[in-house]
Scaffold this motif. Structure first.
Motif, PDB file in Angstrom:
ATOM      1  N   PRO A   1       0.657  -1.125   0.003  1.00 28.81           N
ATOM      2  CA  PRO A   1      -0.068   0.036  -0.058  1.00 28.81           C
ATOM      3  C   PRO A   1       0.875   1.402   0.079  1.00 28.81           C
ATOM      4  O   PRO A   1       1.618   1.438   0.795  1.00 28.81           O
ATOM      5  N   VAL A   2       0.570   2.084  -1.072  1.00 32.38           N
ATOM      6  CA  VAL A   2       1.198   3.436  -1.024  1.00 32.38           C
ATOM      7  C   VAL A   2       1.070   4.466   0.212  1.00 32.38           C
ATOM      8  O   VAL A   2       2.107   4.820   0.828  1.00 32.38           O
ATOM      9  N   GLU A   3      -0.329   4.411   0.832  1.00 29.85           N
ATOM     10  CA  GLU A   3      -0.426   5.007   2.278  1.00 29.85           C
ATOM     11  C   GLU A   3       0.260   4.651   3.398  1.00 29.85           C
ATOM     12  O   GLU A   3       0.985   5.531   3.803  1.00 29.85           O
TER      13      GLU A   3
ATOM     14  N   LYS B   1       3.373  17.900  -4.349  1.00 27.47           N
ATOM     15  CA  LYS B   1       2.247  16.919  -4.312  1.00 27.47           C
ATOM     16  C   LYS B   1       2.226  15.616  -5.117  1.00 27.47           C
ATOM     17  O   LYS B   1       2.955  15.825  -6.329  1.00 27.47           O
ATOM     18  N   LEU B   2       1.762  14.418  -4.547  1.00 28.27           N
ATOM     19  CA  LEU B   2       2.054  13.263  -5.310  1.00 28.27           C
ATOM     20  C   LEU B   2       0.466  12.585  -5.517  1.00 28.27           C
ATOM     21  O   LEU B   2      -0.250  12.526  -4.593  1.00 28.27           O
ATOM     22  N   TYR B   3       0.380  12.047  -7.118  1.00 27.20           N
ATOM     23  CA  TYR B   3      -0.920  11.793  -7.086  1.00 27.20           C
ATOM     24  C   TYR B   3      -0.554  10.279  -7.866  1.00 27.20           C
ATOM     25  O   TYR B   3      -0.041  10.430  -8.970  1.00 27.20           O
ATOM     26  N   PHE B   4      -1.082   9.166  -7.252  1.00 28.88           N
ATOM     27  CA  PHE B   4      -0.866   7.804  -7.811  1.00 28.88           C
ATOM     28  C   PHE B   4      -1.798   7.420  -8.765  1.00 28.88           C
ATOM     29  O   PHE B   4      -2.977   7.625  -8.412  1.00 28.88           O
TER      30      PHE B   4
ATOM     31  N   ARG C   1      10.799  19.681  -8.463  1.00 26.05           N
ATOM     32  CA  ARG C   1      11.588  20.952  -8.021  1.00 26.05           C
ATOM     33  C   ARG C   1      12.587  21.457  -8.827  1.00 26.05           C
ATOM     34  O   ARG C   1      12.596  22.601  -9.242  1.00 26.05           O
ATOM     35  N   LYS C   2      13.532  20.761  -9.530  1.00 25.55           N
ATOM     36  CA  LYS C   2      14.226  21.059 -10.529  1.00 25.55           C
ATOM     37  C   LYS C   2      13.613  21.576 -12.017  1.00 25.55           C
ATOM     38  O   LYS C   2      14.092  22.423 -12.414  1.00 25.55           O
ATOM     39  N   GLN C   3      12.459  20.935 -12.177  1.00 27.31           N
ATOM     40  CA  GLN C   3      11.778  21.408 -13.251  1.00 27.31           C
ATOM     41  C   GLN C   3      10.760  22.282 -13.151  1.00 27.31           C
ATOM     42  O   GLN C   3      10.196  23.026 -13.961  1.00 27.31           O
ATOM     43  N   GLY C   4      10.599  22.945 -11.999  1.00 30.00           N
ATOM     44  CA  GLY C   4       9.726  24.177 -11.524  1.00 30.00           C
ATOM     45  C   GLY C   4       8.304  23.491 -11.260  1.00 30.00           C
ATOM     46  O   GLY C   4       7.602  24.500 -11.502  1.00 30.00           O
ATOM     47  N   GLY C   5       8.305  22.304 -11.005  1.00 26.22           N
ATOM     48  CA  GLY C   5       6.844  21.752 -10.753  1.00 26.22           C
ATOM     49  C   GLY C   5       6.298  21.716  -9.440  1.00 26.22           C
ATOM     50  O   GLY C   5       7.299  22.104  -8.368  1.00 26.22           O
ATOM     51  N   ASN C   6       5.447  21.732  -9.050  1.00 26.38           N
ATOM     52  CA  ASN C   6       4.589  21.456  -7.908  1.00 26.38           C
ATOM     53  C   ASN C   6       3.737  20.149  -7.547  1.00 26.38           C
ATOM     54  O   ASN C   6       3.419  20.102  -6.361  1.00 26.38           O
ATOM     55  N   ALA C   7       4.065  19.261  -8.545  1.00 24.75           N
ATOM     56  CA  ALA C   7       3.348  18.054  -8.204  1.00 24.75           C
ATOM     57  C   ALA C   7       3.738  16.894  -9.344  1.00 24.75           C
ATOM     58  O   ALA C   7       4.467  17.189 -10.336  1.00 24.75           O
ATOM     59  N   VAL C   8       3.680  15.728  -9.140  1.00 19.33           N
ATOM     60  CA  VAL C   8       4.013  14.651  -9.681  1.00 19.33           C
ATOM     61  C   VAL C   8       2.419  13.758  -9.987  1.00 19.33           C
ATOM     62  O   VAL C   8       2.191  13.418  -8.768  1.00 19.33           O
ATOM     63  N   ILE C   9       2.038  13.686 -11.043  1.00 16.46           N
ATOM     64  CA  ILE C   9       0.521  13.100 -11.298  1.00 16.46           C
ATOM     65  C   ILE C   9       1.069  11.644 -12.090  1.00 16.46           C
ATOM     66  O   ILE C   9       2.017  11.311 -12.508  1.00 16.46           O
ATOM     67  N   ASN C  10      -0.050  11.036 -12.027  1.00 13.92           N
ATOM     68  CA  ASN C  10       0.017   9.646 -12.816  1.00 13.92           C
ATOM     69  C   ASN C  10       1.140   8.699 -12.562  1.00 13.92           C
ATOM     70  O   ASN C  10       1.722   7.937 -13.155  1.00 13.92           O
ATOM     71  N   ILE C  11       1.377   8.856 -11.135  1.00 14.45           N
ATOM     72  CA  ILE C  11       2.536   8.000 -10.759  1.00 14.45           C
ATOM     73  C   ILE C  11       2.302   6.632 -10.868  1.00 14.45           C
ATOM     74  O   ILE C  11       0.968   6.101 -10.439  1.00 14.45           O
TER      75      ILE C  11
ATOM     76  N   ASN D   1      -0.368   0.341 -12.942  1.00 19.72           N
ATOM     77  CA  ASN D   1      -1.191   1.447 -12.467  1.00 19.72           C
ATOM     78  C   ASN D   1      -2.080   1.189 -11.495  1.00 19.72           C
ATOM     79  O   ASN D   1      -3.238   0.563 -11.742  1.00 19.72           O
ATOM     80  N   SER D   2      -1.821   1.995 -10.390  1.00 19.00           N
ATOM     81  CA  SER D   2      -2.629   1.651  -9.131  1.00 19.00           C
ATOM     82  C   SER D   2      -2.870   2.979  -8.367  1.00 19.00           C
ATOM     83  O   SER D   2      -1.779   3.805  -8.133  1.00 19.00           O
ATOM     84  N   ASN D   3      -4.182   3.470  -8.035  1.00 20.00           N
ATOM     85  CA  ASN D   3      -4.256   4.809  -7.085  1.00 20.00           C
ATOM     86  C   ASN D   3      -3.500   4.153  -5.532  1.00 20.00           C
ATOM     87  O   ASN D   3      -3.395   5.194  -4.734  1.00 20.00           O
ATOM     88  N   THR D   4      -3.516   3.047  -5.323  1.00 24.09           N
ATOM     89  CA  THR D   4      -3.353   2.767  -3.743  1.00 24.09           C
ATOM     90  C   THR D   4      -2.160   1.675  -3.607  1.00 24.09           C
ATOM     91  O   THR D   4      -1.797   1.649  -2.362  1.00 24.09           O
ATOM     92  N   GLU D   5      -1.495   1.003  -4.533  1.00 31.22           N
ATOM     93  CA  GLU D   5      -0.402   0.057  -4.420  1.00 31.22           C
ATOM     94  C   GLU D   5       0.767   0.357  -5.404  1.00 31.22           C
ATOM     95  O   GLU D   5       0.521   0.918  -6.376  1.00 31.22           O
TER      96      GLU D   5
END
Length: 152
Positions: free
Chosen positions: A34-36, A53-56, A104-114, A124-128
């Motif tokens: 589990p990611v959490e 922020k991180l979005y899985f 941070r290096k690219q000037g972003g504030n989030a990583v999405i679709n991890i 691809n999973s929202n939770t694992e």
């Protein structure tokens, strides 16, 4: 012990040792955790950057005002004398921290679709996340898109 007895003993012991070691070193279990749980460890709470922020998986996130690129990580850690989950959580944290550093290096504030990308197999999973666990090493590979998010 004479030379013949020594050679016979060695020729008996060596195959036993080799057969005992080979299967153990070849272990490569692909496990889902589990990611959490990994993000809530004491080490993660101390080291994660709350400003990135991180979005899985397909988790909902605010609209992106800029897409800054897709990035991958491939981290390994020593798994000796650790449970699979302990080693995997540690190496997962290392992979997530690398994604945050890239943001941070690219000037972003989030990583999405991890998503997991262990041995170039996307999961691809929202939770694992997927972790490759062996007797000596554990590995996590992630892929995510660095973005600059707009206001909610």
């Amino acid at each position: 012990m004479n030379k013949t007895a020594t050679v016979a003993l060695i020729s008996t012991i060596v195959p036993v040792i080799v057969s005992a070691v080979s299967p153990a070193s070849a272990r490569d279990a692909r496990l889902m955790f589990p990611v959490e749980a990994a993000l809530n460890t004491a080490a993660a709470q101390e080291k994660l950057d709350k400003g990135v922020k991180l979005y899985f998986g397909n988790q909902k996130h605010p609209n992106s005002v800029a897409v800054l690129g897709e990035w991958t990580t491939n981290k390994k850690t020593n798994a000796f004398n650790k449970s699979d989950q302990e080693a995997c959580e540690w190496v997962f944290l290392s992979a997530v921290l690398e994604l945050q550093e890239r943001a941070r290096k690219q000037g972003g504030n989030a990583v999405i679709n991890i998503k997991s990308n262990y041995k170039n197999t996307e999961t691809n999973s929202n939770t694992e996340y997927m972790c490759g666990a062996g007797n000596i090493m554990a590995g996590v590979a992630l892929k995510g898109t660095v973005v600059k998010l707009g206001a909610k």
